[in-house]
Design a protein around this motif. Structure first.
Motif, PDB file in Angstrom:
ATOM      1  N   SER A 233       0.837  -1.202   0.000  1.00 45.39           N
ATOM      2  CA  SER A 233       0.000   0.000   0.000  1.00 45.39           C
ATOM      3  C   SER A 233       0.868   1.246   0.000  1.00 45.39           C
ATOM      4  N   LEU A 234       0.262   2.335  -0.441  1.00 51.34           N
ATOM      5  CA  LEU A 234       0.972   3.604  -0.545  1.00 51.34           C
ATOM      6  C   LEU A 234       0.105   4.698   0.060  1.00 51.34           C
ATOM      7  N   GLU A 235       0.730   5.576   0.831  1.00 51.04           N
ATOM      8  CA  GLU A 235       0.037   6.763   1.310  1.00 51.04           C
ATOM      9  C   GLU A 235       0.966   7.957   1.189  1.00 51.04           C
ATOM     10  N   LEU A 236       0.503   8.996   0.524  1.00 48.79           N
ATOM     11  CA  LEU A 236       1.260  10.233   0.365  1.00 48.79           C
ATOM     12  C   LEU A 236       0.544  11.334   1.135  1.00 48.79           C
ATOM     13  N   ARG A 237       1.318  12.077   1.893  1.00 43.27           N
ATOM     14  CA  ARG A 237       0.734  13.080   2.753  1.00 43.27           C
ATOM     15  C   ARG A 237       0.696  14.461   2.092  1.00 43.27           C
TER      16      ARG A 237
ATOM     17  N   ASP B 296     -18.815  14.454  -0.322  1.00 42.79           N
ATOM     18  CA  ASP B 296     -18.154  13.302   0.285  1.00 42.79           C
ATOM     19  C   ASP B 296     -16.654  13.549   0.421  1.00 42.79           C
ATOM     20  N   THR B 297     -16.139  13.351   1.619  1.00 38.37           N
ATOM     21  CA  THR B 297     -14.732  13.670   1.868  1.00 38.37           C
ATOM     22  C   THR B 297     -13.778  12.599   1.367  1.00 38.37           C
ATOM     23  N   LEU B 298     -14.276  11.450   0.987  1.00 43.95           N
ATOM     24  CA  LEU B 298     -13.453  10.410   0.391  1.00 43.95           C
ATOM     25  C   LEU B 298     -13.715  10.421  -1.111  1.00 43.95           C
ATOM     26  N   VAL B 299     -12.691  10.738  -1.870  1.00 40.56           N
ATOM     27  CA  VAL B 299     -12.867  10.852  -3.312  1.00 40.56           C
ATOM     28  C   VAL B 299     -12.058   9.774  -4.029  1.00 40.56           C
ATOM     29  N   GLN B 300     -12.649   9.265  -5.076  1.00 40.93           N
ATOM     30  CA  GLN B 300     -12.008   8.235  -5.883  1.00 40.93           C
ATOM     31  C   GLN B 300     -11.435   8.869  -7.141  1.00 40.93           C
ATOM     32  N   GLY B 301     -10.295   8.370  -7.553  1.00 43.44           N
ATOM     33  CA  GLY B 301      -9.680   8.900  -8.756  1.00 43.44           C
ATOM     34  C   GLY B 301      -9.361   7.812  -9.751  1.00 43.44           C
ATOM     35  N   ILE B 302      -8.516   8.163 -10.688  1.00 41.82           N
ATOM     36  CA  ILE B 302      -8.116   7.206 -11.706  1.00 41.82           C
ATOM     37  C   ILE B 302      -6.992   6.319 -11.179  1.00 41.82           C
ATOM     38  N   LYS B 303      -6.753   5.230 -11.841  1.00 42.31           N
ATOM     39  CA  LYS B 303      -5.645   4.314 -11.546  1.00 42.31           C
ATOM     40  C   LYS B 303      -5.744   3.709 -10.152  1.00 42.31           C
ATOM     41  N   GLY B 304      -6.930   3.655  -9.575  1.00 39.90           N
ATOM     42  CA  GLY B 304      -7.109   3.017  -8.274  1.00 39.90           C
ATOM     43  C   GLY B 304      -6.747   3.864  -7.079  1.00 39.90           C
ATOM     44  N   PHE B 305      -6.516   5.156  -7.276  1.00 44.73           N
ATOM     45  CA  PHE B 305      -6.165   6.051  -6.184  1.00 44.73           C
ATOM     46  C   PHE B 305      -7.402   6.632  -5.518  1.00 44.73           C
ATOM     47  N   GLU B 306      -7.275   6.949  -4.241  1.00 47.95           N
ATOM     48  CA  GLU B 306      -8.298   7.654  -3.511  1.00 47.95           C
ATOM     49  C   GLU B 306      -7.632   8.649  -2.566  1.00 47.95           C
ATOM     50  N   ALA B 307      -8.398   9.644  -2.124  1.00 50.34           N
ATOM     51  CA  ALA B 307      -7.871  10.624  -1.177  1.00 50.34           C
ATOM     52  C   ALA B 307      -8.987  11.012  -0.231  1.00 50.34           C
ATOM     53  N   GLU B 308      -8.594  11.379   0.970  1.00 46.79           N
ATOM     54  CA  GLU B 308      -9.563  11.758   1.985  1.00 46.79           C
ATOM     55  C   GLU B 308      -9.291  13.171   2.475  1.00 46.79           C
TER      56      GLU B 308
ATOM     57  N   ASN C 213      -4.680  13.436   2.106  1.00 45.35           N
ATOM     58  CA  ASN C 213      -3.719  12.371   1.832  1.00 45.35           C
ATOM     59  C   ASN C 213      -4.194  11.445   0.726  1.00 45.35           C
ATOM     60  N   LEU C 214      -3.254  11.028  -0.070  1.00 39.00           N
ATOM     61  CA  LEU C 214      -3.526  10.154  -1.218  1.00 39.00           C
ATOM     62  C   LEU C 214      -3.165   8.719  -0.865  1.00 39.00           C
ATOM     63  N   ARG C 215      -4.002   7.774  -1.265  1.00 38.36           N
ATOM     64  CA  ARG C 215      -3.749   6.366  -0.938  1.00 38.36           C
ATOM     65  C   ARG C 215      -3.996   5.472  -2.144  1.00 38.36           C
ATOM     66  N   LYS C 216      -3.275   4.345  -2.129  1.00 35.93           N
ATOM     67  CA  LYS C 216      -3.536   3.274  -3.081  1.00 35.93           C
ATOM     68  C   LYS C 216      -3.290   1.958  -2.377  1.00 35.93           C
ATOM     69  N   PRO C 217      -4.227   1.028  -2.426  1.00 33.70           N
ATOM     70  CA  PRO C 217      -4.099  -0.211  -1.647  1.00 33.70           C
ATOM     71  C   PRO C 217      -2.966  -1.125  -2.118  1.00 33.70           C
ATOM     72  N   SER C 218      -2.719  -1.148  -3.433  1.00 34.53           N
ATOM     73  CA  SER C 218      -1.721  -2.069  -3.962  1.00 34.53           C
ATOM     74  C   SER C 218      -1.017  -1.386  -5.134  1.00 34.53           C
ATOM     75  N   VAL C 219       0.251  -1.125  -4.944  1.00 39.35           N
ATOM     76  CA  VAL C 219       1.004  -0.341  -5.923  1.00 39.35           C
ATOM     77  C   VAL C 219       1.530  -1.220  -7.055  1.00 39.35           C
ATOM     78  N   HIS C 220       1.495  -0.681  -8.248  1.00 37.63           N
ATOM     79  CA  HIS C 220       2.027  -1.338  -9.439  1.00 37.63           C
ATOM     80  C   HIS C 220       3.306  -0.621  -9.848  1.00 37.63           C
ATOM     81  N   TRP C 221       4.176  -1.318 -10.580  1.00 35.16           N
ATOM     82  CA  TRP C 221       5.443  -0.693 -10.969  1.00 35.16           C
ATOM     83  C   TRP C 221       5.199   0.595 -11.762  1.00 35.16           C
ATOM     84  N   SER C 222       4.081   0.643 -12.484  1.00 36.97           N
ATOM     85  CA  SER C 222       3.790   1.825 -13.298  1.00 36.97           C
ATOM     86  C   SER C 222       3.395   3.043 -12.465  1.00 36.97           C
ATOM     87  N   ASP C 223       3.230   2.876 -11.161  1.00 42.81           N
ATOM     88  CA  ASP C 223       2.906   4.007 -10.292  1.00 42.81           C
ATOM     89  C   ASP C 223       4.139   4.810  -9.904  1.00 42.81           C
ATOM     90  N   ALA C 224       5.299   4.353 -10.289  1.00 43.57           N
ATOM     91  CA  ALA C 224       6.518   5.116 -10.031  1.00 43.57           C
ATOM     92  C   ALA C 224       6.448   6.436 -10.788  1.00 43.57           C
TER      93      ALA C 224
END
Lengths: 112, 113
Positions: free
Chosen positions: A18-22, A54-66, A75-86
């Motif tokens: 998982s990934l979380e960016l602040r 709604d304070t939880l928003v969904q985006g493209i590529k499986g990302f969400e932010a609250e 903060n931005l989150r993704k449950p399972s990171v793929h190599w292409s998320d670099a």
């Protein structure tokens, strides 16, 4: 004036983890909030945005932010990171003019 | 093709020369912006425009000039390039009532020797 702080300059994460960016913002009223992603040598692509509701928003590529008003965070989150998320990720805040203020960015490295 | 384009994509110039970076958008967006991107600084706003013939300074305008005679074009000119202006430059546009959402061009990498 509005401003954005991205506390993490660089994050390394394993593929599948998982990934979380602040992101912390400063703005006196309800802000408009954005996350953009920039792949190497490319322009910025919008991942997701928050205007209201709604304070939880969904985006493209499986990302969400609250959006958390009490913590002035988006903060931005993704449950399972793929190599292409670099890539480099930018948080931005806008107010009741038409400008955006960007954070300094967080570079994400994905290891196999 | 519809969208926002920048030209050239890469430019090398020498100190003291005048350089113009072009930005063209096909959406008829009202607002247009120029940013520079430098390591550790994110994107910093150079100039912006609310409509044709309306421009204003952003955070880092010194050494730059803009014009906007047509809605779709927003050129950025470095009147006398300096090494400190070596950077990646991004143009963006935004429609009215878009809650500040901006759409970005692919960028121009400028090197000043």
């Amino acid at each position: 004036a509005q401003s954005v702080t991205q506390p993490d300059i660089h994050i390394t994460v394993s593929e599948g983890a998982s990934l979380e960016l602040r992101c912390n913002y400063s703005y006196g009223a309800t802000p408009y909030l954005f996350w953009y992603v920039q792949s190497p040598g490319q322009g910025l692509q919008l991942l997701l945005k928050y205007f209201s509701g709604d304070t939880l928003v969904q985006g493209i590529k499986g990302f969400e932010a609250e959006f958390k008003r009490s913590q002035s965070s988006f903060n931005l989150r993704k449950p399972s990171v793929h190599w292409s998320d670099a890539a480099e990720y930018f948080c931005a805040v806008g107010g009741h003019d038409y400008k955006l203020s960007f954070g300094a960015g967080t570079t994400v490295t994905v290891r196999a | 093709d519809a969208g926002i384009t920048q030209s050239p994509r890469y430019k090398i110039t020498e100190t003291g020369r005048q350089v113009t970076l072009m930005c063209h958008q096909t959406w008829s967006h009202s607002y247009m912006f120029w940013y520079r991107q430098d390591l550790g600084h994110g994107l910093r706003l150079i100039y912006y425009s609310a409509a044709a013939d309306i421009t204003d300074k952003g955070e880092v305008p010194d050494g730059y000039v803009v014009s906007r005679s047509k809605t779709e074009n927003f050129p950025l000119t470095l009147e006398s390039a300096t090494r400190s202006q070596t950077s990646v430059y991004f143009c963006a546009s935004s429609p009215l009532r878009a809650h500040n959402e901006q759409f970005f061009g692919p960028g121009t990498r400028l090197t000043v020797l």
